[in-house]
Design a protein around this motif. Structure first.
Motif, PDB file in Angstrom:
ATOM      1  N   THR A 167     -11.147  12.994   5.853  1.00 16.68           N
ATOM      2  CA  THR A 167     -12.144  13.080   6.909  1.00 16.68           C
ATOM      3  C   THR A 167     -12.441  14.548   7.200  1.00 16.68           C
ATOM      4  O   THR A 167     -11.699  15.425   6.778  1.00 16.68           O
ATOM      5  CB  THR A 167     -11.657  12.417   8.203  1.00 16.68           C
ATOM      6  OG1 THR A 167     -10.439  13.031   8.599  1.00 16.68           O
ATOM      7  CG2 THR A 167     -11.433  10.933   8.034  1.00 16.68           C
ATOM      8  N   PRO A 177     -16.086  10.463   8.102  1.00 14.51           N
ATOM      9  CA  PRO A 177     -15.924  10.427   6.637  1.00 14.51           C
ATOM     10  C   PRO A 177     -16.997  11.231   5.906  1.00 14.51           C
ATOM     11  O   PRO A 177     -16.925  11.374   4.691  1.00 14.51           O
ATOM     12  CB  PRO A 177     -16.037   8.934   6.296  1.00 14.51           C
ATOM     13  CG  PRO A 177     -16.461   8.239   7.525  1.00 14.51           C
ATOM     14  CD  PRO A 177     -16.521   9.192   8.659  1.00 14.51           C
ATOM     15  N   ARG A 205      -7.575  15.852   6.319  1.00 13.93           N
ATOM     16  CA  ARG A 205      -8.603  16.280   7.257  1.00 13.93           C
ATOM     17  C   ARG A 205      -8.965  17.732   6.980  1.00 13.93           C
ATOM     18  O   ARG A 205      -8.094  18.563   6.775  1.00 13.93           O
ATOM     19  CB  ARG A 205      -8.025  16.162   8.665  1.00 13.93           C
ATOM     20  CG  ARG A 205      -9.001  16.546   9.734  1.00 13.93           C
ATOM     21  CD  ARG A 205      -8.435  16.196  11.068  1.00 13.93           C
ATOM     22  NE  ARG A 205      -7.429  17.148  11.461  1.00 13.93           N
ATOM     23  CZ  ARG A 205      -6.441  16.876  12.306  1.00 13.93           C
ATOM     24  NH1 ARG A 205      -6.302  15.681  12.788  1.00 13.93           N
ATOM     25  NH2 ARG A 205      -5.598  17.791  12.635  1.00 13.93           N
TER      26      ARG A 205
ATOM     27  N   PRO B 192     -13.280   6.420  11.148  1.00 13.85           N
ATOM     28  CA  PRO B 192     -11.934   6.488  10.568  1.00 13.85           C
ATOM     29  C   PRO B 192     -10.861   6.266  11.635  1.00 13.85           C
ATOM     30  O   PRO B 192     -11.060   6.607  12.801  1.00 13.85           O
ATOM     31  CB  PRO B 192     -11.838   7.922  10.013  1.00 13.85           C
ATOM     32  CG  PRO B 192     -13.162   8.548  10.179  1.00 13.85           C
ATOM     33  CD  PRO B 192     -13.992   7.704  11.077  1.00 13.85           C
TER      34      PRO B 192
END
Lengths: 210, 294
Positions: A167, A177, A205, B192
């Protein structure tokens, strides 16, 4: 309903269904915002003293896993010390994502937070496996990876993009995303899982423009 | 052909690196990081030595460019190259972290590229020593091939330069601008789990549950518009401490961008009996005390 994470042996579909019913039935509803940490970032934070005096003070251990005996991890610390880390079904395991103890392998690096037991082991509340937190510069972008450099020596690192997992956060926004806004030359903070096999990093991330 | 053009390539290379060493403003700084300091005693002598090498390089370059068909400049280049290789080998063995000072610009430790560059000078010198025709007459005879050979040689030497990123970065940027990014854009718009966790950890519910929650995220699933996050914890009351599951339920589409403070449902469930444990979170955390009724 989507089962993105490995449910593990104890929490199958029925258990989740049961817990959902319980969670939505008798729940306290709390609104408004307050401060808090980012979950995986907690691995790098100092152990927070519990507000509850009945709970023993948290201890912290890190090192490389040398052996796995059942639910006990033997860990060689970076300063020559040895830790025995006891996992329970209540231990959270992070390895790129929330997962189960089955994903842990000998040779992995580990950060663990837990409670000292009288027998010298640490009963782990949470372990983070192979977690790395790099401040780097984006040098190249490909379909499945970012080429990064970090540190004074501009060490090259390959950051792998994991579908459904990687992400990004832009300008302090929430995690998305959508990775298409990462640019070459940007400074980026990469939180991910180091892969001992080829020394690359699976990106959980990437934070840019902060 | 290659032998005849070697003096040109080598001469330009030595002229550039020699001029940088002899006239560069930062030569003294660079010299201070090389192994020469230890060999010669102090930084001033090291800087002088580096400038002297630069002057020699310039002289050899002049010889290569002006008298390419003679043996002496080529042989001198080969000797220079061999000297560089020897110097690098000595520096690598005794002070591996020292700077090589090769092109008087790069500060990095001695690596494969430094050796490759010194080896290239050595090979180029040997080739130049065997040049039979002056490079300008060769270029005049076969202009197309000459340009190709020089271009390939220049590209090869550039690839050995540690400043390579300066060349590649703008090209890569241009490629992304023209062809677009290869990275995935928003695939499907599902929030997410990490974003939901982030949202939870900024909420009052999380702060209020801090005395109970012990683990990080254990499990997460979506059900009927809700995203349920499971954590392990310990709850202490009059009957003693017992392991519990702490469940947080949030809107599965909520993000910090759209709604920074969504409602969070919190429930605490005994891990052994599976019963819901009644917990007054606000009182427990000490965040708020109820006002006394008058």
């Amino acid at each position: 309903m989507s089962n993105r994470q490995d449910p593990g042996p104890r929490s199958g579909f029925d258990r989740r269904r049961f817990l959902t019913t319980a969670a939505l039935g008798g729940a306290t509803i709390v609104g408004a915002s307050a401060l808090g940490g980012i979950d995986a970032d907690a691995a790098f934070a100092a152990p927070m003293p519990s507000l509850d005096p009945a709970i023993a003070k948290s201890t912290f251990a890190e090192g490389r896993i040398t052996a796995i005996n059942g639910s006990v991890l033997e860990v060689a610390g970076s300063y020559g010390e040895q830790h025995l880390i006891q996992l329970t079904h209540a231990t959270s395991v992070w390895k790129l994502r929330a997962t189960t103890a089955d994903a842990i392998e000998a040779g992995d690096g580990l950060y663990a937070r837990g409670v000292d037991m009288p027998d010298g082991t640490i009963a782990a509340d949470a372990v983070w496996v192979n977690i790395v937190n790099l401040f780097c510069t984006v040098r190249g972008i490909a379909k499945d990876r970012l080429h990064l450099t970090h540190g004074d020596g501009n060490h090259a690192v390959v950051g792998r993009i994991v579908p459904e997992t990687t992400t990004a956060s832009y300008l302090g926004g929430s995690l998305t995303p959508d990775l298409s806004r990462v640019r070459i030359g940007q400074s980026a903070q990469v939180l991910g899982a180091w892969r001992p096999a080829d020394d690359s990093v699976d990106i959980a991330r990437v934070t840019v423009g902060h | 052909m290659i032998l005849d053009l070697a003096p040109l390539v080598c001469g330009v290379l030595l002229a550039v690196s020699g001029a940088a060493k002899l006239l560069g403003r930062r030569t003294a700084q660079v010299a201070a990081n090389t192994v020469l300091v230890r060999v010669l005693g102090n930084g001033h002598r090291a800087a002088f030595a580096l400038r002297a090498v630069g002057a020699v390089e310039l002289a050899v370059a002049a010889g290569l460019l002006a008298a390419p068909a003679t043996v002496v400049p080529g042989a001198a280049t080969a000797v220079l190259g061999a000297g560089f290789v020897g110097y690098l080998g000595y520096a690598k063995a005794t002070a591996p972290q020292s700077s090589c000072g090769c092109s008087a610009r790069d500060e990095g430790p001695i690596g494969v590229r430094s050796f490759a560059r010194a080896g290239a000078v050595l090979l180029c010198g040997v080739a130049a020593a065997f040049a039979g025709t002056a490079w300008w007459s060769r270029v005049a005879r076969d202009p197309g091939w000459s340009v190709l050979v020089v271009a390939v040689a220049a590209a090869g030497l550039l690839a050995l330069s540690t400043d390579l990123d300066r060349v590649w970065l703008p090209l890569r940027r241009l490629r992304l601008r023209v062809f677009g990014t290869p990275l995935p854009a928003d695939p499907g718009g599902r929030v997410p789990v990490e974003a939901t966790v982030e949202l939870l950890e900024r909420s009052l519910a999380w702060q209020a549950s801090a005395p109970i929650v012990r683990s990080a995220l254990l499990d997460a699933w979506d059900d009927d518009g809700w995203r349920v996050l499971r954590f392990a914890g310990v709850h202490e009351d009059a009957r003693g401490a017992r392991p519990v599951n702490v469940l947080f339920a949030l809107d599965e589409n909520a993000t910090a961008d759209a709604n920074p403070s969504p409602a969070v449902r919190v429930s605490v469930i005994d891990d052994r009996t599976q019963e819901v444990v009644p917990v007054d979170l606000l009182a427990l955390s000490g965040l708020r005390r109820p006002l006394r009724m008058v």
